[in-house]
Design an enzyme around this catalytic site. Sequence first.
Site, PDB file in Angstrom:
ATOM      1  CB  VAL A 132      32.913  23.686 -36.220  1.00 19.04           C
ATOM      2  CG1 VAL A 132      33.489  23.585 -34.825  1.00 19.04           C
ATOM      3  CG2 VAL A 132      31.389  23.843 -36.177  1.00 19.04           C
ATOM      4  CB  ALA A 133      31.668  27.050 -40.707  1.00 17.27           C
ATOM      5  NE  ARG A 134      35.979  25.186 -46.003  1.00 19.05           N
ATOM      6  CZ  ARG A 134      35.814  23.905 -45.691  1.00 19.05           C
ATOM      7  NH1 ARG A 134      35.713  23.558 -44.421  1.00 19.05           N
ATOM      8  NH2 ARG A 134      35.724  22.981 -46.633  1.00 19.05           N
ATOM      9  CG  ASP A 188      38.287  22.524 -36.067  1.00 16.16           C
ATOM     10  OD1 ASP A 188      39.362  22.128 -35.553  1.00 16.16           O
ATOM     11  OD2 ASP A 188      37.723  21.917 -36.997  1.00 16.16           O
ATOM     12  CG  HIS A 245      40.160  22.610 -40.800  1.00 15.55           C
ATOM     13  ND1 HIS A 245      40.136  23.561 -41.782  1.00 15.55           N
ATOM     14  CD2 HIS A 245      39.028  21.874 -40.972  1.00 15.55           C
ATOM     15  CE1 HIS A 245      39.055  23.425 -42.531  1.00 15.55           C
ATOM     16  NE2 HIS A 245      38.359  22.394 -42.047  1.00 15.55           N
ATOM     17  CB  SER A 277      36.027  19.781 -35.102  1.00 18.89           C
ATOM     18  OG  SER A 277      35.503  20.226 -36.341  1.00 18.89           O
ATOM     19  CB  ALA A 278      35.508  16.441 -39.377  1.00 18.24           C
ATOM     20  CD  GLU A 280      42.103  26.146 -41.748  1.00 21.20           C
ATOM     21  OE1 GLU A 280      42.221  25.039 -42.307  1.00 21.20           O
ATOM     22  OE2 GLU A 280      41.053  26.511 -41.207  1.00 21.20           O
TER      23      GLU A 280
END
Length: 345
Positions: free
Chosen positions: A248-250, A274, A298, A300-301, A279
Amino acid sequence: MTAKRSPANSASVTTLLVSHQLNARYGAKVSAAAELVVLPPDPAARLADAECARVEIAFFSGDVFPDYSRQFFSTVRKAPQLKWLHAFNVGVDHPIYAELLQRGVRVTTSAGSTAEPIAQTAIMGLLALARGFPRWLVAQRARQWNPERKVLPRDLHTQTAVVVGLGKIGAEIARLARALGLKVIGIRRSPRRPSDPVDELHPPAALPGLLPRCDWLVIACPLTPETRGLVDAQAIAALPKGARVINVARGEIVNEPALIEALKSGHLAGAYLDVFETEPLPPDSPLWELPNVLVTPHNSAVASGNDERVLEIFLDNLERWHRGAPLVNEVKNLLETAGNADNRR
């Protein structure tokens, strides 16, 4: 254009650049602490040079991205008096932040504002993989009642998660993972604190030696020169057979072809992703079809409370700014956060 309201305390008047959306929603609250310069509603419109010259602080709020980003940063670049930029996101890997720091502009982020939804989504991925939901979802779409399972899922309390990056997001993931019974090992450059929700804490250099103990590799660190490609083919091979990866970072932190190969071969039992090297994830990526992979865009936030949390962080920093106190989440340079900060948006 400039907002008509002025700060209640004229002795601490500061000129703040905001979007028209933020002005409409929170202008009354923010203008109590700063005189506002508001970007036009038309993203193609530009502020006059005289207005740009007045800007001392810029608030890069979430409503700016992506449609108004060009307008916002064009204004920022033309603001010679700019002293501080606060960003709604947490990741500072975009070149604009290096450019601002080189100009001497202070940069702060909203680290922690999305920790709760990201951590909850990461744990959702962990639980879904641990309990076999990908297989059940396939059966559901095919209208098949198939309870048989050749390999029984292991109890979580017998497993170990290594969380790479123990900032606010990583720490919340670690807290939830421990609540589920997992042993949690954190990776962070800074020393251990009493509040850290981990069973062990190690520096980034220790990661290779920890991988053979890792059932769940959870990536929650920022993208920096130090972390780019950190999880390469050698690191993936060092994981025990049947391990799983959560990112869930990069996407650039993981060698995606090596990850795909390990998932195809069965060396890795699954992954929740994610983020990706490219992308949007290309339609021909094997990750879409692999039965042991969960993919989210991308996203999840995303949560309804994020804007309010970002605003509270900014207003707290604005109050600190007025009294000359240290700013929260300040980025001193782009390398210092490697391994011990958050990564997001």
